[in-house]
Design an enzyme around this catalytic site. Sequence first.
Site, short mmCIF file in Angstrom:
data_model
loop_
_atom_site.label_atom_id
_atom_site.label_comp_id
_atom_site.label_asym_id
_atom_site.label_seq_id
_atom_site.Cartn_x
_atom_site.Cartn_y
_atom_site.Cartn_z
N GLY A 54 0.80 -1.22 0.00
CA GLY A 54 0.00 0.00 0.00
C GLY A 54 0.83 1.27 0.00
O GLY A 54 0.27 2.36 0.03
N CYS A 55 2.14 1.13 -0.01
CA CYS A 55 3.01 2.30 -0.04
C CYS A 55 3.40 2.62 -1.48
O CYS A 55 3.57 1.71 -2.30
CB CYS A 55 4.27 2.05 0.78
SG CYS A 55 3.96 1.86 2.54
N ALA A 56 3.55 3.90 -1.79
CA ALA A 56 3.97 4.32 -3.13
C ALA A 56 5.39 3.83 -3.42
O ALA A 56 5.72 3.50 -4.55
CB ALA A 56 3.90 5.83 -3.24
N ALA A 57 6.21 3.79 -2.40
CA ALA A 57 7.60 3.34 -2.52
C ALA A 57 7.73 1.97 -1.85
O ALA A 57 6.80 1.49 -1.21
CB ALA A 57 8.51 4.35 -1.83
#
Length: 141
Positions: A54-57
């Site tokens: 769920g993290c962009a990175a």
Amino acid sequence: MTDAPSIDDVLAELAEEFDLLGDWEGRIEYVIELGKDLAPLAEVDRVETNKVPGCAAQVWLAVGREGGRLRFRADSDSALSKGNIALLLRLYSNRTPGEILSFDARAALDRLGLPSALTRQRANGLNAMVGRIRDAAMKAS
């Protein structure tokens, strides 16, 4: 028992630091600086099971337990995500599962004004990091 400041005391310190910074640009720069002080994560901990979805990175969060307290180690390939997780580790690392689960992370992050300073995707990633920390506390309690 530890002489470390309570989680609420750490939040109060962070809030004071954020208030001194004033604008959002300064606060985001400060968060990025927090990430620069994060200890490097061992390669053995950079595994799929430690990735925070769920993290962009890419964000890795490793959990250890010592004397009833949870210790978190983390890293990211993004400076801002690394800063966000460093801020969370400042709040949550070396706490008991009960301390972690009784702490209102959403209210704390709102107090710092962090979610409103982030893009929706970054704010979702921050929530995913908190969720992973809370999951670790639930499993450990």
